[in-house]
Design an enzyme around this catalytic site. Structure first.
Site, PDB file in Angstrom:
ATOM      1  CG  PHE A 125     -18.855 -54.790  -7.975  1.00  0.00           C
ATOM      2  CD1 PHE A 125     -20.053 -55.122  -8.595  1.00  0.00           C
ATOM      3  CD2 PHE A 125     -18.722 -53.526  -7.435  1.00  0.00           C
ATOM      4  CE1 PHE A 125     -21.097 -54.214  -8.673  1.00  0.00           C
ATOM      5  CE2 PHE A 125     -19.763 -52.605  -7.504  1.00  0.00           C
ATOM      6  CZ  PHE A 125     -20.953 -52.950  -8.120  1.00  0.00           C
ATOM      7  CG  ASP A 196     -16.421 -57.611  -2.021  1.00  0.00           C
ATOM      8  OD1 ASP A 196     -17.425 -57.865  -1.323  1.00  0.00           O
ATOM      9  OD2 ASP A 196     -16.318 -56.587  -2.711  1.00  0.00           O
ATOM     10  CE1 TYR A 221     -25.706 -52.734  -1.835  1.00  0.00           C
ATOM     11  CE2 TYR A 221     -24.631 -51.435  -0.138  1.00  0.00           C
ATOM     12  CZ  TYR A 221     -24.625 -51.993  -1.404  1.00  0.00           C
ATOM     13  OH  TYR A 221     -23.535 -51.821  -2.227  1.00  0.00           O
ATOM     14  CE  LYS A 222     -24.531 -55.758  -3.678  1.00  0.00           C
ATOM     15  NZ  LYS A 222     -23.110 -55.839  -4.092  1.00  0.00           N
ATOM     16  NE  ARG A 370     -27.602 -59.216 -10.320  1.00  0.00           N
ATOM     17  CZ  ARG A 370     -26.809 -58.394  -9.621  1.00  0.00           C
ATOM     18  NH1 ARG A 370     -25.547 -58.727  -9.377  1.00  0.00           N
ATOM     19  NH2 ARG A 370     -27.262 -57.238  -9.191  1.00  0.00           N
TER      20      ARG A 370
HETATM   21  C1  LIG Z   1     -22.436 -54.556  -4.499  1.00  0.00           C
HETATM   22  C2  LIG Z   1     -20.963 -54.657  -4.512  1.00  0.00           C
HETATM   23  C3  LIG Z   1     -20.159 -53.565  -4.149  1.00  0.00           C
HETATM   24  C4  LIG Z   1     -20.778 -52.238  -3.835  1.00  0.00           C
HETATM   25  O1  LIG Z   1     -19.893 -51.390  -3.207  1.00  0.00           O
HETATM   26  P1  LIG Z   1     -20.419 -50.123  -2.388  1.00  0.00           P
HETATM   27  O2  LIG Z   1     -19.210 -49.399  -2.032  1.00  0.00           O
HETATM   28  O3  LIG Z   1     -21.207 -50.654  -1.226  1.00  0.00           O
HETATM   29  O4  LIG Z   1     -21.326 -49.348  -3.299  1.00  0.00           O
HETATM   30  C5  LIG Z   1     -18.791 -53.747  -4.096  1.00  0.00           C
HETATM   31  N1  LIG Z   1     -18.227 -54.938  -4.400  1.00  0.00           N
HETATM   32  C6  LIG Z   1     -18.979 -56.002  -4.784  1.00  0.00           C
HETATM   33  C7  LIG Z   1     -18.333 -57.304  -5.114  1.00  0.00           C
HETATM   34  C8  LIG Z   1     -20.371 -55.878  -4.877  1.00  0.00           C
HETATM   35  O5  LIG Z   1     -21.114 -56.911  -5.282  1.00  0.00           O
END
Ligand SMILES: *Cc1c(COP(=O)(O)O)cnc(C)c1O
Length: 411
Positions: A125, A196, A221-222, A370
């Site tokens: 990400f 992560d 939040y996911k 997705r």
């Molecule tokens: C959704 C997601 C994030 C989001 O990061 P935030 O700091 O919470 O906005 C980070 N890393 C991954 C792999 C994600 O899927």
């Protein structure tokens, strides 16, 4: 090919089916985006209302003690620990993933000071990569981020690597990295591992202790349904908690926060990985959301998600293959997380058309639709009906409309 009657029979035999009653599911909506923002647990309404009206409204500052606000991040950490394969006392809820990446990456680099390479992959990400780039630049002493292709990670682990930073489930391909193999090779080469769990927590069975991972971060939040912007979590292996120091510390991580000392002395254990005052109202919704998981077995959740992902993919290919629909990523569903990305050259417009038909997924650049499968509230008939809607939108070119082609800020 599976029929709707067969999907219905699978729902009737599904031991998770009754969990959907614990959530607010808007009438007529098929929600396949719980991998981005989970739906609201009914208990969150009651909990937030109480927190606003009674705790904040009436009890005011006494609530830090009276309603356990100050201890909440650690208590919630323990609820999450069970789901991600960690021990009690090794997880704390705080801040966002991006901020927590900074904390654990800085702690890991300081622990491994003779190495300069942060190894990650190009499928990670972007925010994780940005934080690593920013930190490496700020350190200004030769630290670099080396991002290799996802399938090259294991090969790229060598004696110059300080930290391997990997998202277990890729946010686009859904590929599940083999964290056990990565961690074992990293440790053999003297590197630390950051994992992560953004698309793992509440989706795939927990593996942190089992895979011997050093640090982990993830959001709530996911799949965990904590609500928009709910705080993230951070895990540090017990053997490293007192042996490491993040570059970002604050009074909530101090051994004696209310002594107001001028010098930072880190609290023992995971507490040090919190920084400052946390969003208490948001945490109430998260705490209610975590209670929904109390009687849930992650193996059962993952098994259902795999079935749903395979069923969706097979139906979509059979019904829509002639429109150029293609699965993105591996076909081996045992090595995937709980979402499916389909390639189509008009993915953005098709997704907008699906949303107008109350089938909600999302678009990921450059050409992916997705769909996330969240077994606590998605049924097998939802999966079947989703493909019917997709087929209708493609067969009748419903997407080919200017109102579906104009891109919004959030996709
Ligand atoms: C959704 C997601 C994030 C989001 O990061 P935030 O700091 O919470 O906005 C980070 N890393 C991954 C792999 C994600 O899927």
């Amino acid at each position: 090919m599976i029929t709707r009657a067969e999907a219905l029979a699978m729902d009737n035999a599904d031991q998770l089916a009754q969990k959907a009653a614990e959530f607010i599911l808007p009438e007529g909506v098929i929600y396949l985006d719980g991998n981005s923002l989970g739906v609201m647990p009914k208990a969150a309404i009651v909990r937030v209302k109480h927190a606003v009206e009674v705790e904040w409204g009436q009890d005011l500052i006494t609530s830090w003690n009276k309603h356990g606000w100050f201890q909440a991040p650690l208590k919630m950490g323990d609820k999450i620990a069970r789901l991600i394969g960690a021990e009690p006392g090794s997880v704390v809820v705080a801040d966002s993933i991006s901020i927590n990446v900074f904390k654990v990456l800085s702690a890991a680099l300081a622990k491994n000071p003779t190495r300069k390479v942060i190894l990650s992959d190009t499928g990670n990400f972007p925010s994780d990569l940005y934080v690593a780039q920013g930190l490496a630049q700020f350190m200004n002493d030769g630290h670099v981020l080396r991002a290799v292709a996802p399938e090259q990670v294991l090969n790229a682990i060598g004696d110059d690597v300080a930290v391997v930073m990997i998202t277990e489930v890729d946010y686009r391909s859904a590929q599940r990295h083999d964290m056990k193999a990565i961690t074992s090779k990293a440790h053999a080469h003297g590197a630390l591992v950051i994992c992560d769990l953004a698309h793992s927590a509440g989706a795939v069975p927990g593996l942190l202790m089992d895979a011997d991972i050093d640090f982990a971060i993830g959001c709530t939040y996911k799949y965990l349904n904590g609500g928009p912007g709910s705080p993230a979590f951070v895990f540090v292996h017990p053997r490293l908690q007192n042996e490491t120091m993040p570059a970002l510390v604050g009074w909530w991580g101090h051994a004696k926060p209310f002594a107001f000392e001028g010098q930072f002395t880190g609290a023992a254990g995971i507490t040090k990985y919190q920084c400052g005052t946390q969003p208490i109202l948001s945490m109430q919704a998260l705490d209610a959301a975590l209670d929904v998981w109390a009687d849930v077995d992650m193996d059962v959740v993952y098994a259902k998600a795999q079935k749903q992902c395979a069923m969706f993919t097979e139906l979509a290919e059979a019904r829509c293959g002639r429109h150029g629909i293609k699965l993105f990523g591996s076909r081996d569903f045992s090595k995937r997380g709980s979402h499916v990305c389909l390639e189509h050259e008009q993915s953005y417009a098709v997704m907008q058309a699906l949303i107008s038909r109350k089938l909600i997924g999302d678009f990921r650049a450059p050409n992916l639709m997705r769909f996330g499968f969240t077994p606590l509230y998605v049924s097998y008939t939802d999966v079947y009906d989703a493909v019917e809607i997709l087929a209708d939108v493609l067969d009748n070119r419903i997407w080919d409309n200017p109102k579906f082609l104009a891109q919004n800020a959030v996709t």
